[in-house]
Motif scaffolding. Structure first.
Motif, mmCIF file in Angstrom:
data_model
loop_
_atom_site.group_PDB
_atom_site.id
_atom_site.type_symbol
_atom_site.label_atom_id
_atom_site.label_comp_id
_atom_site.label_asym_id
_atom_site.label_seq_id
_atom_site.Cartn_x
_atom_site.Cartn_y
_atom_site.Cartn_z
ATOM 1 N N ARG A 114 4.960 -26.129 -40.946
ATOM 2 C CA ARG A 114 6.042 -26.631 -40.509
ATOM 3 C C ARG A 114 6.851 -25.537 -39.562
ATOM 4 N NH1 ARG A 114 9.194 -23.578 -45.456
ATOM 5 N NH2 ARG A 114 7.633 -21.634 -45.354
ATOM 6 N N TYR A 115 6.809 -24.759 -39.183
ATOM 7 C CA TYR A 115 7.713 -23.928 -38.141
ATOM 8 C C TYR A 115 6.901 -24.407 -36.898
ATOM 9 C CZ TYR A 115 7.517 -21.006 -41.516
ATOM 10 O OH TYR A 115 7.948 -20.325 -43.145
ATOM 11 N N ASP A 227 16.820 -8.541 -35.936
ATOM 12 C CA ASP A 227 17.948 -9.435 -37.012
ATOM 13 C C ASP A 227 18.585 -7.541 -37.604
ATOM 14 O OD1 ASP A 227 16.562 -6.227 -38.272
ATOM 15 O OD2 ASP A 227 15.326 -7.762 -39.796
ATOM 16 N N ASN A 228 19.778 -7.520 -38.224
ATOM 17 C CA ASN A 228 20.988 -7.354 -38.606
ATOM 18 C C ASN A 228 20.346 -5.719 -39.111
ATOM 19 O OD1 ASN A 228 20.453 -7.441 -41.473
ATOM 20 N ND2 ASN A 228 22.671 -8.531 -40.931
ATOM 21 N N THR A 229 18.725 -5.831 -39.096
ATOM 22 C CA THR A 229 18.230 -4.218 -39.649
ATOM 23 C C THR A 229 18.537 -3.425 -38.750
ATOM 24 O OG1 THR A 229 16.467 -4.767 -40.921
ATOM 25 C CG2 THR A 229 18.157 -4.589 -42.555
ATOM 26 N N TYR A 282 21.635 -16.132 -37.974
ATOM 27 C CA TYR A 282 21.962 -15.567 -39.722
ATOM 28 C C TYR A 282 22.984 -15.292 -39.791
ATOM 29 C CZ TYR A 282 16.614 -16.580 -40.687
ATOM 30 O OH TYR A 282 15.581 -16.656 -41.085
ATOM 31 N N SER B 140 25.751 -13.145 -44.929
ATOM 32 C CA SER B 140 25.973 -11.511 -45.023
ATOM 33 C C SER B 140 26.026 -10.868 -43.867
ATOM 34 C CB SER B 140 23.260 -11.947 -45.811
ATOM 35 O OG SER B 140 23.196 -11.614 -44.267
ATOM 36 N N THR B 142 25.940 -7.035 -43.702
ATOM 37 C CA THR B 142 24.548 -5.613 -44.231
ATOM 38 C C THR B 142 25.143 -4.884 -44.253
ATOM 39 O OG1 THR B 142 22.996 -7.006 -42.916
ATOM 40 C CG2 THR B 142 22.482 -4.135 -43.614
ATOM 41 N N TYR B 143 26.015 -4.137 -43.589
ATOM 42 C CA TYR B 143 26.892 -3.185 -42.935
ATOM 43 C C TYR B 143 27.590 -2.769 -43.832
ATOM 44 C CZ TYR B 143 23.781 -2.492 -38.654
ATOM 45 O OH TYR B 143 23.373 -2.048 -38.255
ATOM 46 N N LEU B 198 7.391 -14.455 -49.293
ATOM 47 C CA LEU B 198 6.466 -15.342 -48.312
ATOM 48 C C LEU B 198 7.167 -16.522 -48.099
ATOM 49 C CD1 LEU B 198 3.086 -14.707 -50.968
ATOM 50 C CD2 LEU B 198 4.046 -13.163 -49.155
ATOM 51 N N THR B 199 7.974 -16.903 -48.545
ATOM 52 C CA THR B 199 8.593 -18.295 -48.421
ATOM 53 C C THR B 199 10.189 -18.224 -47.408
ATOM 54 O OG1 THR B 199 9.782 -18.726 -50.486
ATOM 55 C CG2 THR B 199 7.935 -19.323 -50.570
ATOM 56 N N GLY B 200 10.830 -16.903 -47.430
ATOM 57 C CA GLY B 200 11.587 -16.588 -46.949
ATOM 58 C C GLY B 200 11.963 -17.191 -45.997
ATOM 59 N N GLY B 201 11.145 -17.336 -44.816
ATOM 60 C CA GLY B 201 11.388 -17.729 -43.469
ATOM 61 C C GLY B 201 11.186 -16.845 -42.658
ATOM 62 N N GLY B 202 12.516 -15.992 -41.631
ATOM 63 C CA GLY B 202 12.935 -15.504 -40.902
ATOM 64 C C GLY B 202 13.552 -14.331 -41.580
ATOM 65 N N ALA B 203 14.166 -14.794 -43.079
ATOM 66 C CA ALA B 203 14.763 -13.743 -43.825
ATOM 67 C C ALA B 203 13.717 -12.213 -44.219
ATOM 68 C CB ALA B 203 15.551 -14.178 -45.334
ATOM 69 N N ARG B 205 12.458 -9.891 -43.362
ATOM 70 C CA ARG B 205 12.367 -8.632 -42.854
ATOM 71 C C ARG B 205 13.427 -8.022 -43.292
ATOM 72 N NH1 ARG B 205 10.480 -9.113 -37.061
ATOM 73 N NH2 ARG B 205 11.765 -10.187 -36.674
ATOM 74 N N PRO B 206 14.464 -8.362 -43.171
ATOM 75 C CA PRO B 206 15.716 -8.225 -44.187
ATOM 76 C C PRO B 206 15.414 -7.736 -45.627
ATOM 77 C CG PRO B 206 16.997 -9.972 -42.694
ATOM 78 C CD PRO B 206 15.431 -9.838 -42.864
ATOM 79 N N SER B 209 13.085 -4.647 -45.932
ATOM 80 C CA SER B 209 14.165 -2.987 -45.742
ATOM 81 C C SER B 209 14.524 -2.912 -46.787
ATOM 82 C CB SER B 209 15.023 -3.668 -44.000
ATOM 83 O OG SER B 209 14.634 -4.045 -43.121
ATOM 84 N N PHE B 212 11.672 -1.248 -49.143
ATOM 85 C CA PHE B 212 10.977 0.118 -48.521
ATOM 86 C C PHE B 212 12.808 0.661 -49.185
ATOM 87 C CE2 PHE B 212 8.814 -1.609 -44.760
ATOM 88 C CZ PHE B 212 7.394 -1.559 -45.494
ATOM 89 N N ASN B 216 19.402 3.278 -42.588
ATOM 90 C CA ASN B 216 20.106 2.742 -41.588
ATOM 91 C C ASN B 216 21.357 2.226 -41.035
ATOM 92 O OD1 ASN B 216 19.746 3.319 -38.566
ATOM 93 N ND2 ASN B 216 18.497 0.657 -38.752
ATOM 94 N N THR B 217 21.358 1.051 -42.377
ATOM 95 C CA THR B 217 23.011 0.031 -42.258
ATOM 96 C C THR B 217 24.359 0.212 -42.921
ATOM 97 O OG1 THR B 217 22.060 -1.200 -44.044
ATOM 98 C CG2 THR B 217 21.269 -1.580 -41.355
#
Lengths: 345, 362
Positions: A114-115, A227-229, A282, B140, B142-143, B198-203, B205-206, B209, B212, B216-217
């Motif tokens: 799907r990607y 990403d923003n982190t 994003y 969103s 983050t800061y 698992l299903t969030g795709g590009g989300a 990493r945040p 974060s 964990f 940092n932000t």
């Protein structure tokens, strides 16, 4: 037939306890089933050869092109023999999908993950759901692929075991690695000539970009934001490799992993002159970056050089690396690469 | 040692000899305050950017009213000291204090050494709230004080209220039921978070974060947003410090002494959860601090909650500032998630204390 002998020995023990018989019979059926599945594939022979692990992807290319059967091996060193050019390829790697279409093997692709959103023709194909880069194995098997292309090691191992001819392609971390992948896919699909042509054309465009930077010694300081982190791409990654070719000073230089999370202080202290945002989709932009504490006085922010880039182009080692490097060059050196001239070919 | 909640794990009698108490009531707090000052000062002078310690202090003193110290430094240094390091140290101190303080309150209410601020679902609720904010199309930031900390805070609150409602039968709230409801609800929430991950795709990493945890932000805006909640929650717990001492007796005995046990439990847990939820919204899920620092404090300074609570806060602040200092300097410019540092640095120290001070003092 070593397995069968071993099986009969196991069964011999069963008379000690009558109760074990059903379990043993079930085991026998199970083993038989697995053997049948393993032998059931008629279009290809899978031979695991650990010694071949050292041989690189490029060496799989046979001397005489377009002649089958031929044997190729992916980055896990497992050799697969293809009796004929595969016609039902399933690609669950977006980068490999792009390459397959770029070398004229698009009509041989039956389904993608799907990607895999490029080219448009790939989006028209049946799509497999993907979780953690692993495509749904049942649906995948139901498509009865005659070649599976994947970048997930676990999935490759599983489908080697299921007797599906599977080409595992570790995600390239350099442009050279992409060229190797293109040649390997060309060899596996019978498009050797197209693959060579694609590599030559891509090389020509990449060289043209590098040529224009021949007098640059110290390029600008660049922060590539995933990403923003503050996850970013270090020189050990594919993106980092392109940035190195563009002679920039990567803020993530010296980080220990290919995709490190940087401490905000380090980014501000490095004072990047260009910030590339792969997270523009994003919601990140020049405005949101300028609003971050301590970022407003940064050179890149003051000069307005915070530029969103298409992550599908820059983050994906696939069939558009020439476009990717041209896009990055234009963002980093706008005076050397005016928009009009970079829209070539 | 039994982990059955409600069983009196700590022997009763917080009463100390009268004369000794008056002296020691002051010194440990002074010691804790001095330790905090020293660690904060060290943390302010260290970082990925090589700014001389003298310059850092000159910049700080210059900001004090009526004092002007001429400093001729790059503009970025000033930004780093005031917009990056100072808020980071302040936030780490606040979160460390908040988690340890609410951890002490939780352990006081449950009289169980395994009690910690995330026991009733604060962490899993906050993580789910944050994950929803991250995968949703909500803008969103983050800061700033965006949707991520806001929904994290709401998620933590929803989790605790649900756990309480599930565990309550009539006016009685059994400790064991509360803890089990907390564990079960946490499991449900964590599973949903994992699914979004698992299903969030590009989300991805945040969300990781947030799970964990880290600073940092962090920003001044977020610290200011958090302060009132921390202050109110901490003040309410402080009012009940003496009652928490009585509660260390058997619950029945405490009731005979005139303590409305169910009401005290509800108020103290609500206030401590407010403090913990604010900490998680501010910095994500940071483990270990809220469990271990109260124990260490109790080993060093006894069980009187009037002293235990403020001291836990001071030690917790020092500990997390130090952990965050390591997380941003050890492999600079790269960042180590602070939760990894708290466990690696704090674990061996705690085991050493267990060995030398004896588990009977838990």
């Amino acid at each position: 037939m070593q397995e069968a002998q071993h099986l009969s020995i196991t069964l011999d023990f069963s008379y000690f306890r009558p109760l074990r018989r059903p379990a043993a019979a079930f085991t026998a059926l199970l083993v038989l089933g697995v053997l049948l599945v393993a032998c059931g594939s008629d279009s290809a022979v899978v031979t695991a050869s650990p010694t071949a692990a050292a041989s690189s992807a490029a060496t799989g290319t046979p001397a005489a092109p377009a002649e089958f059967p031929r044997t190729v091996s992916g980055s896990d060193g497992v050799a697969i023999t293809l009796l004929a050019p595969p016609q039902r390829i399933v690609s669950v790697s977006p980068g490999a999908t792009e390459v397959l279409f770029a070398i004229g093997a698009g009509s041989q692709v039956a389904a993608v993950d799907r990607y895999s959103n490029y080219p448009a023709a790939a989006q028209a194909l049946p799509q497999l759901d993907t979780y953690l880069d692993t495509a749904d194995p049942e649906k995948l098997l139901a498509l009865s692929p005659d070649l599976l292309v994947t970048s997930t090691a676990e999935q490759a191992e599983q489908f080697h075991g299921l007797g599906v001819p599977t080409l595992f392609l570790a995600i390239p971390t350099t442009i050279e690695g992409v060229y190797d992948e293109v040649r390997l896919l060309g060899s596996a699909t019978g498009h050797d000539g197209d693959a060579e042509q694609f590599v030559a054309e891509t090389q020509r465009r990449v060289d043209a970009v590098i040529q224009r930077l021949s007098d640059v010694t110290d390029g600008p300081v660049v922060f590539f934001e995933l990403d923003n982190t503050l996850y970013t791409a270090a020189p050990g990654s594919f993106i980092g490799n392109m940035l190195s070719l563009l002679k920039v000073q990567n803020v993530a230089e010296g980080a220990r992993s290919p995709y490190p999370q940087l401490t905000a202080e380090a980014v501000i202290a490095a004072n990047p002159e260009v910030i590339l945002l792969a997270d523009g989709a994003y919601g990140e932009s020049l405005e949101t970056v300028a609003a971050r504490p301590g970022w407003s006085s940064m050179s890149a922010v003051a000069a307005g050089r915070v530029i969103a880039v298409d992550p599908d182009l820059t983050n994906r080692p696939g069939g558009r690396i020439a476009e990717a490097i041209e896009l990055l060059a234009q963002a980093i050196y706008p005076d050397r690469f005016p928009p009009a001239s970079s829209a070539q070919r | 040692m039994t982990s059955v909640p409600g069983a009196s794990v700590m022997p009763a009698a917080p009463a100390l000899p009268r004369g000794r108490r008056r002296i020691s009531q002051l010194t440990p707090v002074t010691f804790g305050a001095l330790l905090l000052l020293a660690i904060a000062a060290l943390a302010l002078t260290q970082g990925a950017a090589a700014i001389p310690a003298r310059t850092t202090f000159a910049l700080l003193v210059d900001r004090l009213p009526l004092i002007a110290v001429h400093t001729d430094v790059p503009a970025s240094w000033e930004r780093i000291v005031f917009d990056i390091r100072l808020p980071r140290v302040v936030a780490a101190g606040l979160v460390g204090a908040a988690l340890s303080y609410s951890g002490s309150a939780y352990q006081g209410v449950f009289r169980n050494p395994l009690a910690e601020p995330y026991l009733l679902g604060v962490a899993s609720g906050a993580a789910l709230g944050a994950a929803i904010a991250i995968v949703s199309p909500l803008e969103s930031s983050t800061y700033g004080v965006g949707w991520v900390p806001a929904l994290a805070f709401v998620g933590a609150g929803v989790a605790v209220v649900l756990v309480y409602l599930f565990a309550r039968s009539g006016s009685v709230v059994n400790n064991a039921t509360l803890i089990l409801a907390g564990v079960a609800l946490s499991a449900v929430f964590s599973s949903v978070t994992s699914f979004l991950l698992l299903t969030g795709g590009g989300a991805t990493r945040p969300i990781l974060s947030f799970l964990f945890g880290g600073f940092n932000t962090v920003s001044w805006a977020r610290i200011v947003f958090a302060l009132p909640y921390l202050a109110v929650g901490a003040a309410v717990v402080a009012i009940y410090a003496r009652v928490l001492n009585v509660l260390q007796l058997d619950e029945e005995q405490a009731a005979q002494l005139g303590v409305d046990v169910a009401r005290v439990k509800l108020i103290v847990l609500a206030a401590a959860s407010l403090v913990a939820a604010t900490a998680v919204a501010l910095a994500g899920v940071i483990g270990f601090v809220g469990l271990i620092v109260p124990h260490v404090t109790r080993m060093l300074a006894g069980r009187d909650h009037r002293r235990l609570l403020p001291l836990s806060a001071l030690f917790g602040a020092s500990f997390l500032i130090a952990a965050d200092l390591l997380s941003r300097t050890v492999i600079a410019p790269q960042e180590i998630p602070v939760g990894i540092v708290t466990a690696i640095a704090g674990g061996p120290f705690f085991l050493y204390l267990l060995r030398t001070r004896g588990a009977d003092r838990l």
